[in-house]
Design an enzyme around this catalytic site. Structure first.
Site, PDB file in Angstrom:
ATOM      1  CG  HIS A  74     -63.823  17.743  14.148  1.00  0.00           C
ATOM      2  ND1 HIS A  74     -64.277  18.274  15.340  1.00  0.00           N
ATOM      3  CD2 HIS A  74     -64.342  18.527  13.176  1.00  0.00           C
ATOM      4  CE1 HIS A  74     -65.036  19.316  15.104  1.00  0.00           C
ATOM      5  NE2 HIS A  74     -65.106  19.498  13.789  1.00  0.00           N
ATOM      6  CG  ASP A 116     -64.199  22.821  17.689  1.00  0.00           C
ATOM      7  OD1 ASP A 116     -65.063  22.744  16.792  1.00  0.00           O
ATOM      8  OD2 ASP A 116     -63.281  21.984  17.808  1.00  0.00           O
ATOM      9  CB  THR A 141     -53.732  16.077  19.878  1.00  0.00           C
ATOM     10  OG1 THR A 141     -55.049  15.949  20.422  1.00  0.00           O
ATOM     11  CG2 THR A 141     -52.798  15.175  20.647  1.00  0.00           C
TER      12      THR A 141
END
Length: 286
Positions: free
Chosen positions: A213, A83, A238
């Site tokens: 994203h 990524d 996250t």
């Protein structure tokens, strides 16, 4: 062997009007938690290795090999994706170097460049990667939260334009497109509000699957609506880090004398597994 490709998982998501989860790996505990969640739920997903995560380890191959081994052993099909690649050496490693046997797809990130430069760089990478049998994702627009370009995801001109996106895909030949629709990377609070009308217009105009994203900062109802509007790959990172660090703080506060890392990493790994299970359950809901 349970290894599959990102292409296969995204194609299945498109066929069923769903989205595949793509979850970021930083440590071995991340990878184990993600694989455990997939196994427990019986649902496939993508294990993602970002350029930043690989740089943290100093070299890309050891972590990639570990993730590949976990995917091979899992009883459900898992894919491995690179990524946010900006380093052409890392791209070459995936195309014909030591990473080639370990990954099936990559995302080239040239969205910080001008449109013309983004097209040129993305086309060059897509041509190389496709020749090696890799599935390619790119980005157009600005998804907030990147450290190298700290603009708001809600500033003027940062959202992905549907007509420009259609031209971009035609010019680059990419297999999927990450779009800027209001999310931001590295959000620790789930307060993002997405432009669902824009997602629907993008899905109508763009002939490849759309990727979201910065999904950790998107509330459950917003994420469900985004999938209903046309998002087919949902990237999360996250949320796992929040789960891990919260668990670590609690463990170390409860027992300040603990020194064996297994004592605090095991519950942290479980917390990350639970975060992935929640995402997988969410993406199964209509």
């Amino acid at each position: 062997m349970s290894l599959t490709s990102t292409a296969a998982l995204v194609t299945g998501a498109v066929e069923h009007g769903r989205a595949v989860a793509a979850v970021n790996v930083i440590t071995l505990e991340h990878a184990e938690a993600i694989a455990e969640a997939a196994t427990e739920s019986g649902r496939s997903l993508v294990l993602q290795l970002s350029q930043n995560a690989l740089a943290y380890h100093g070299t890309a191959v050891p972590l990639a090999r570990a993730v590949h081994a976990l995917a091979e052993l899992a009883p459900v099909p898992l894919a491995i994706h690179l990524d946010h690649l900006t380093d052409r050496d890392l791209v070459r490693s995936a195309v014909d170097g030591p990473l080639r046997p370990l990954v099936g797809s990559l995302m080239v990130d040239a969205a910080h460049l001008t449109y013309a430069e983004n097209v040129a760089d993305t086309r060059a990478v897509a041509d190389e990667a496709h020749a090696a049998g890799l599935w390619v994702e790119a980005e157009l627009g600005y998804v907030g939260g990147k450290p190298d370009a700290p603009r708001s995801a809600h500033a003027d001109g940062v959202r992905t334009d549907p007509d420009e996106a259609a031209r971009f895909v035609a010019a680059t030949g990419v297999d999927a497109l990450a779009v800027a629709v209001g999310s931001s990377h590295a959000m620790t609070a789930r307060v993002a509000r997405l432009d669902h009308g824009l997602i629907a217009r993008l899905a109508e105009r763009v002939p490849v699957p759309l990727v979201l994203h910065g999904s950790s900062g998107v509330p459950d109802d917003e994420l469900r609506r985004a999938v209903a509007a046309g998002i087919r790959k949902v990237n999360v990172g996250t949320a796992l880090n929040v789960a891990l660090t919260s668990s670590l703080r609690n463990s170390l506060t409860d027992d300040p004398t603990v020194s064996d890392p297994r004592r605090y990493l095991a519950p942290a790994r479980t917390a990350m597994r639970d975060a992935v299970l929640h995402l997988l359950d969410l993406l199964e809901q209509p």
